[in-house]
Design a protein around this motif. Structure first.
Motif, mmCIF file in Angstrom:
data_model
loop_
_atom_site.group_PDB
_atom_site.id
_atom_site.type_symbol
_atom_site.label_atom_id
_atom_site.label_comp_id
_atom_site.label_asym_id
_atom_site.label_seq_id
_atom_site.Cartn_x
_atom_site.Cartn_y
_atom_site.Cartn_z
ATOM 1 N N ALA A 186 -11.745 -16.367 0.240
ATOM 2 C CA ALA A 186 -10.854 -15.850 1.429
ATOM 3 C C ALA A 186 -9.705 -15.256 0.488
ATOM 4 N N LEU A 187 -9.365 -15.800 -0.549
ATOM 5 C CA LEU A 187 -8.245 -14.980 -1.485
ATOM 6 C C LEU A 187 -8.771 -13.715 -2.150
ATOM 7 N N ALA A 188 -10.160 -13.710 -2.250
ATOM 8 C CA ALA A 188 -10.713 -12.511 -2.714
ATOM 9 C C ALA A 188 -10.894 -11.387 -1.958
ATOM 10 N N LEU A 189 -10.870 -11.540 -0.582
ATOM 11 C CA LEU A 189 -10.819 -10.741 0.589
ATOM 12 C C LEU A 189 -9.541 -10.310 0.800
ATOM 13 N N VAL A 190 -8.325 -11.177 0.930
ATOM 14 C CA VAL A 190 -7.017 -10.684 1.060
ATOM 15 C C VAL A 190 -6.054 -10.458 0.172
ATOM 16 N N VAL A 191 -6.214 -10.931 -1.082
ATOM 17 C CA VAL A 191 -5.245 -10.680 -2.216
ATOM 18 C C VAL A 191 -5.244 -9.117 -2.669
ATOM 19 N N PRO A 192 -6.501 -8.521 -2.773
ATOM 20 C CA PRO A 192 -6.453 -7.071 -3.268
ATOM 21 C C PRO A 192 -5.931 -6.241 -2.251
ATOM 22 N N ILE A 193 -5.960 -6.544 -0.814
ATOM 23 C CA ILE A 193 -5.568 -5.431 -0.058
ATOM 24 C C ILE A 193 -3.954 -5.637 0.347
ATOM 25 N N LEU A 194 -3.563 -6.901 -0.189
ATOM 26 C CA LEU A 194 -2.061 -7.209 -0.359
ATOM 27 C C LEU A 194 -1.407 -6.463 -1.337
ATOM 28 N N LEU A 195 -1.956 -6.515 -2.562
ATOM 29 C CA LEU A 195 -1.609 -5.844 -3.659
ATOM 30 C C LEU A 195 -1.612 -4.376 -3.518
ATOM 31 N N ILE A 196 -2.643 -3.652 -2.998
ATOM 32 C CA ILE A 196 -2.719 -2.406 -2.604
ATOM 33 C C ILE A 196 -1.627 -1.948 -1.643
ATOM 34 N N LEU A 197 -1.266 -2.678 -0.598
ATOM 35 C CA LEU A 197 -0.232 -2.424 0.409
ATOM 36 C C LEU A 197 1.055 -2.445 -0.130
ATOM 37 N N VAL A 198 1.350 -3.647 -0.907
ATOM 38 C CA VAL A 198 2.730 -3.728 -1.363
ATOM 39 C C VAL A 198 3.085 -2.710 -2.582
ATOM 40 N N ALA A 199 2.070 -2.027 -2.934
ATOM 41 C CA ALA A 199 2.303 -0.854 -4.099
ATOM 42 C C ALA A 199 3.087 0.375 -3.517
ATOM 43 N N LEU A 200 2.907 0.471 -2.136
ATOM 44 C CA LEU A 200 3.352 1.521 -1.697
ATOM 45 C C LEU A 200 4.979 1.335 -1.401
ATOM 46 N N PRO A 201 5.389 0.456 -0.654
ATOM 47 C CA PRO A 201 6.806 0.246 -0.614
ATOM 48 C C PRO A 201 7.599 0.326 -2.021
ATOM 49 N N VAL A 202 6.968 -0.478 -3.098
ATOM 50 C CA VAL A 202 7.565 -0.371 -4.130
ATOM 51 C C VAL A 202 7.690 0.982 -4.975
ATOM 52 N N GLY A 203 6.510 1.961 -4.552
ATOM 53 C CA GLY A 203 6.590 3.265 -5.182
ATOM 54 C C GLY A 203 7.572 3.949 -4.400
ATOM 55 N N ALA A 204 7.664 3.873 -3.091
ATOM 56 C CA ALA A 204 8.727 4.460 -2.251
ATOM 57 C C ALA A 204 10.179 4.051 -2.599
ATOM 58 N N LEU A 205 10.355 2.881 -3.040
ATOM 59 C CA LEU A 205 11.764 2.505 -3.533
ATOM 60 C C LEU A 205 12.061 3.140 -4.908
ATOM 61 N N LEU A 206 11.202 3.215 -5.733
ATOM 62 C CA LEU A 206 11.424 3.906 -7.019
ATOM 63 C C LEU A 206 11.269 5.518 -6.960
ATOM 64 N N GLY A 207 11.026 5.854 -5.745
ATOM 65 C CA GLY A 207 10.761 7.354 -5.602
ATOM 66 C C GLY A 207 9.898 8.078 -5.998
ATOM 67 N N VAL A 208 8.619 7.510 -6.103
ATOM 68 C CA VAL A 208 7.497 8.190 -6.740
ATOM 69 C C VAL A 208 6.396 8.223 -5.613
ATOM 70 N N TYR A 209 6.626 7.574 -4.602
ATOM 71 C CA TYR A 209 5.472 7.690 -3.507
ATOM 72 C C TYR A 209 6.213 8.072 -2.198
ATOM 73 N N PRO A 210 5.853 9.324 -1.547
ATOM 74 C CA PRO A 210 6.370 10.196 -0.589
ATOM 75 C C PRO A 210 5.824 9.058 0.856
ATOM 76 N N ALA A 211 6.573 8.281 1.149
ATOM 77 C CA ALA A 211 6.002 7.170 2.080
ATOM 78 C C ALA A 211 6.464 7.894 3.594
ATOM 79 N N ASP A 212 5.856 7.762 4.613
ATOM 80 C CA ASP A 212 6.182 7.941 6.124
ATOM 81 C C ASP A 212 5.718 6.542 6.649
ATOM 82 N N PHE A 213 6.322 5.438 6.730
ATOM 83 C CA PHE A 213 5.977 4.377 7.373
ATOM 84 C C PHE A 213 6.251 4.261 8.839
ATOM 85 N N ALA A 214 7.189 4.988 9.162
ATOM 86 C CA ALA A 214 7.711 4.981 10.461
ATOM 87 C C ALA A 214 6.509 5.797 11.361
#
Length: 315
Positions: free
Chosen positions: A89-117
């Motif tokens: 169960a952890l194997a299924l969920v943890v990689p997805i969460l790590l990939i998703l959380v990388a996006l707002p982190v990148g957006a906050l640091l100004g390196v990911y051009p996000a459009d979450f809205a």
């Protein structure tokens, strides 16, 4: 110590020669042809994923020859069931969460051009796909399509389990536990470096890091594999099974494209800096690995001893 290291050196040499040699051999048509644009790229990439498993099987069956080969590769046993199911169960969920959380982190640091809205990048991908098909499709709200994307990732994680096992049988099934003789930290570091370098045949062609020169793309891939490989290694060593690592690898591959879903339309995502592939995406996984290390989660879990068959009474 000397008597033990000589057979391991032979096993490791055979494993590396086969896994790397077969990988480059399969990728040769891409280098002689159209590279990543070659129509055979995806079949070749899937075939390459099987080379570490071939290498591990050759070593186990013809070099090491242990009495219990499935146990030697952590394919068996599937007990205790509760522990295995929990880590799956952890194997299924943890990689997805790590990939998703990388996006707002990148957006906050100004390196990911996000459009979450508005998900304008996702809408752009959908429109391009519809135009390529040339057939009308029902007007479905973008939020519903996003939900379908998450469902597809979960389904893809299970559908791609066997190709992912082709890699994990080698990296975390065979290699990682053998390297544990040198300690947990060296084992995780060395296995991650080897895993990253093994990707060279396609990374040097521009795969994953199309905006970077080949040497930088390979360096970034090695860094990512060391960090994510530690997460996969945690799942492998604490479950005493290769199956959670294989499912985590499959889940990771299925969700890797989420940085395209949440990007701004018309913007290029530089994966050297953004997404789980880039340095900004490594921040949270590094913190996770640090917490796991501090709490002793890289200690190998006990493996249940083989149950001897009951002796039958003579009639």
């Amino acid at each position: 110590m000397t008597a033990d290291r000589s057979p391991f050196a032979l096993s490791l040499s055979v494993f590396l020669l086969l896994s790397f040699g077969l990988s480059w051999l399969l990728a040769l048509p891409l280098w002689l042809g159209d590279g990543l644009e070659d129509p055979l790229f995806y079949p070749i990439a899937v075939a390459m994923m099987g080379t570490p498993a071939i290498a591990a099987l050759v070593v186990v069956f013809f070099v090491e020859r242990p009495p219990q080969r499935a146990r030697s590769l952590a394919l068996w046993p599937l007990t205790p069931a509760g522990r295995l199911i929990g880590y799956l169960a952890l194997a299924l969920v943890v990689p997805i969460l790590l990939i998703l959380v990388a996006l707002p982190v990148g957006a906050l640091l100004g390196v990911y051009p996000a459009d979450f809205a508005h998900l304008s990048g996702f809408q752009e991908l959908i429109d391009a796909g519809v135009a390529e098909l040339g057939i009308p499709i029902p007007d479905i709200p973008i939020g519903v399509l996003l939900a379908f994307q998450f469902v597809n990732v979960i389904i893809g994680a299970f559908l791609n389990l066997i190709p992912a096992l082709g890699e994990e049988l080698g990296w975390r099934g065979w290699l990682l536990p053998r390297l544990y003789r040198f300690g947990a930290a060296p084992a995780l570091l060395i296995s991650g470096i080897i895993w990253g370098l093994w990707h060279a045949p396609v990374i040097l062609l521009g795969y994953n890091y199309p905006d970077a020169p080949g040497w930088l793309g390979l360096l970034m891939m090695v860094g990512m594999c060391v960090i994510i490989g530690a997460v996969f290694g945690w799942l492998r060593m604490r479950s005493a099974s290769v199956w959670p690592a294989a499912l985590a690898h499959s889940s990771f591959n299925a969700a890797a494209g989420f940085h395209l879903v949440f990007a701004q339309a018309g913007q290029t995502v530089n994966t050297v800096h953004a997404s789980i592939l880039g340095w900004s995406g490594w921040i949270v996984p590094i913190l996770l690995v640090a917490v796991l290390w501090a709490t002793g989660q890289f200690r190998p879990a006990p493996v249940e001893p083989e149950r001897p068959e009951p002796h039958k009474e003579l009639e």
